[in-house]
Design a protein around this motif. Structure first.
Motif, PDB file in Angstrom:
ATOM      1  N   ASP A 158       1.074  -1.026   0.341  1.00  0.00           N
ATOM      2  CA  ASP A 158       0.112  -0.136   0.085  1.00  0.00           C
ATOM      3  C   ASP A 158       0.745   0.786  -0.253  1.00  0.00           C
ATOM      4  O   ASP A 158       0.445   2.084  -0.893  1.00  0.00           O
ATOM      5  N   ALA A 159       1.650   1.315   0.646  1.00  0.00           N
ATOM      6  CA  ALA A 159       2.928   2.765   1.186  1.00  0.00           C
ATOM      7  C   ALA A 159       3.467   2.276  -0.437  1.00  0.00           C
ATOM      8  O   ALA A 159       4.296   3.645  -0.581  1.00  0.00           O
ATOM      9  N   LEU A 160       3.523   1.742  -1.007  1.00  0.00           N
ATOM     10  CA  LEU A 160       4.316   1.911  -1.942  1.00  0.00           C
ATOM     11  C   LEU A 160       3.812   1.892  -3.236  1.00  0.00           C
ATOM     12  O   LEU A 160       4.686   2.802  -3.926  1.00  0.00           O
ATOM     13  N   TYR A 161       2.824   1.578  -3.350  1.00  0.00           N
ATOM     14  CA  TYR A 161       2.341   2.243  -4.712  1.00  0.00           C
ATOM     15  C   TYR A 161       1.410   3.965  -4.037  1.00  0.00           C
ATOM     16  O   TYR A 161       2.219   4.708  -5.332  1.00  0.00           O
ATOM     17  N   LEU A 162       1.460   4.026  -3.104  1.00  0.00           N
ATOM     18  CA  LEU A 162       1.206   4.837  -2.720  1.00  0.00           C
ATOM     19  C   LEU A 162       2.448   6.537  -2.607  1.00  0.00           C
ATOM     20  O   LEU A 162       2.461   7.451  -3.742  1.00  0.00           O
ATOM     21  N   GLY A 163       3.439   5.960  -2.862  1.00  0.00           N
ATOM     22  CA  GLY A 163       4.619   6.605  -2.545  1.00  0.00           C
ATOM     23  C   GLY A 163       5.295   6.937  -4.000  1.00  0.00           C
ATOM     24  O   GLY A 163       6.061   7.540  -4.128  1.00  0.00           O
ATOM     25  N   ALA A 164       4.806   5.665  -4.873  1.00  0.00           N
ATOM     26  CA  ALA A 164       5.354   6.331  -6.166  1.00  0.00           C
ATOM     27  C   ALA A 164       3.980   7.073  -6.806  1.00  0.00           C
ATOM     28  O   ALA A 164       5.209   8.728  -7.929  1.00  0.00           O
ATOM     29  N   ARG A 165       3.595   8.045  -6.146  1.00  0.00           N
ATOM     30  CA  ARG A 165       3.323   9.607  -6.517  1.00  0.00           C
ATOM     31  C   ARG A 165       2.028   9.476  -7.901  1.00  0.00           C
ATOM     32  O   ARG A 165       2.389  11.214  -8.818  1.00  0.00           O
ATOM     33  N   PHE A 166       1.365   8.604  -8.363  1.00  0.00           N
ATOM     34  CA  PHE A 166       0.585   8.560  -9.619  1.00  0.00           C
ATOM     35  C   PHE A 166      -1.067   8.764  -9.098  1.00  0.00           C
ATOM     36  O   PHE A 166      -1.813   8.228  -9.408  1.00  0.00           O
ATOM     37  N   GLY A 167      -1.113   8.953  -7.772  1.00  0.00           N
ATOM     38  CA  GLY A 167      -2.869   9.065  -7.217  1.00  0.00           C
ATOM     39  C   GLY A 167      -3.317   7.386  -6.457  1.00  0.00           C
ATOM     40  O   GLY A 167      -2.034   7.071  -6.877  1.00  0.00           O
ATOM     41  N   SER A 168      -3.923   8.031  -5.680  1.00  0.00           N
ATOM     42  CA  SER A 168      -4.214   6.890  -4.957  1.00  0.00           C
ATOM     43  C   SER A 168      -5.507   6.143  -5.345  1.00  0.00           C
ATOM     44  O   SER A 168      -6.540   6.465  -6.256  1.00  0.00           O
ATOM     45  N   GLY A 169      -5.237   4.826  -5.385  1.00  0.00           N
ATOM     46  CA  GLY A 169      -7.059   4.244  -4.999  1.00  0.00           C
ATOM     47  C   GLY A 169      -7.483   4.734  -4.547  1.00  0.00           C
ATOM     48  O   GLY A 169      -8.002   5.850  -3.375  1.00  0.00           O
ATOM     49  N   PRO A 170      -9.304   3.993  -5.261  1.00  0.00           N
ATOM     50  CA  PRO A 170     -10.761   5.041  -4.283  1.00  0.00           C
ATOM     51  C   PRO A 170     -10.419   4.657  -2.878  1.00  0.00           C
ATOM     52  O   PRO A 170     -10.529   6.267  -2.189  1.00  0.00           O
ATOM     53  N   ARG A 171     -10.199   3.754  -2.155  1.00  0.00           N
ATOM     54  CA  ARG A 171     -10.636   3.587  -0.965  1.00  0.00           C
ATOM     55  C   ARG A 171      -9.243   5.240  -0.196  1.00  0.00           C
ATOM     56  O   ARG A 171      -9.413   5.220   0.974  1.00  0.00           O
ATOM     57  N   ASP A 172      -7.940   4.675  -0.532  1.00  0.00           N
ATOM     58  CA  ASP A 172      -6.713   5.318  -0.113  1.00  0.00           C
ATOM     59  C   ASP A 172      -6.814   6.927  -0.234  1.00  0.00           C
ATOM     60  O   ASP A 172      -6.338   7.669   0.476  1.00  0.00           O
TER      61      ASP A 172
END
Length: 219
Positions: free
Chosen positions: A143-157
């Motif tokens: 979760d932190a890995l994909y958020l940290g890529a800084r391409f936007g969050s998923g709907p719930r995140d």
């Protein structure tokens, strides 16, 4: 003695808001795209590892289950309904979608299904607990890995990152509050709540809060 070099500035508690164009122009694109893809696939695999443990799922799965039972919908239709309502909640939070938002919808479910087909069922309590613990840590890490890529969050995140920016509270506090509230609402609606769900709800926030500053790409 020569003065020591200044310590690097700490990473933000949540990645700063960027629109889709700014996300693509922010730099280090190849690194960030790879991190996004690995994070989303790993997140889907972690979700299914928790499901396969048989000890409880993530909070949003409890809410989806409860919504499906109370409204007489399939799990898939309940998922779509909740996703729509969550995206509407982005408006007052001023959360901005991006490539990560679209790929979250496209990849997480696919990765979860692939994991279900490949991952053997745990045999016995020890194996089930192992699946639960691995799934919990993996869920927070990816979760932190994909958020940290800084391409936007998923709907719930997006609810989490939006509230972090709005309230200035730590990620651990906001994420834990959301997970507990969502799991509780799902349980009241008739969703299945396991001991693993309680553990995931209480521990994911602190883990994401620890991983996120360390995995956010500086651009």
């Amino acid at each position: 003695m020569p003065p020591s070099a200044p310590a690097p500035a700490p990473a933000p508690v949540a990645p700063p808001r960027m629109n889709a164009v700014a996300q693509l122009r922010a730099g280090r694109t190849t690194r960030r795209l790879l991190q996004l893809l690995v994070g989303l696939v790993g997140y889907g695999a972690a979700v299914m590892t928790l499901v396969e443990s048989g000890l409880g799922t993530a909070s949003w799965s409890v809410l989806t289950d409860g919504t499906a039972r109370s409204l007489g919908l399939s799990f898939g239709w309940a998922t779509n309904l909740i996703s729509l309502l969550v995206l509407l909640a982005w408006i007052p939070l001023r959360e901005l979608p991006g490539l990560g938002t679209l790929l979250n919808v496209a990849l997480v479910g696919f990765a979860a299904d692939a994991t279900a087909a490949l991952l053997p069922r745990p045999e016995g309590t020890v194996a089930a607990v192992g699946y639960l613990l691995v799934g919990l840590v993996a869920l927070a890490f990816f979760d932190a890995l994909y958020l940290g890529a800084r391409f936007g969050s998923g709907p719930r995140d997006g609810i989490m990152t939006g509230l972090v920016r709005l309230t200035r509270l730590p990620v651990a506090v906001v994420r834990t509050g959301i997970d507990v509230a969502v799991a509780g609402a799902g349980w009241l609606l008739g969703g299945t709540l396991g001991v693993g769900t309680v553990l995931v709800a209480l521990c994911t926030g602190p883990l994401v809060g620890w991983f996120l500053p360390r995995l956010t790409v500086r651009v």
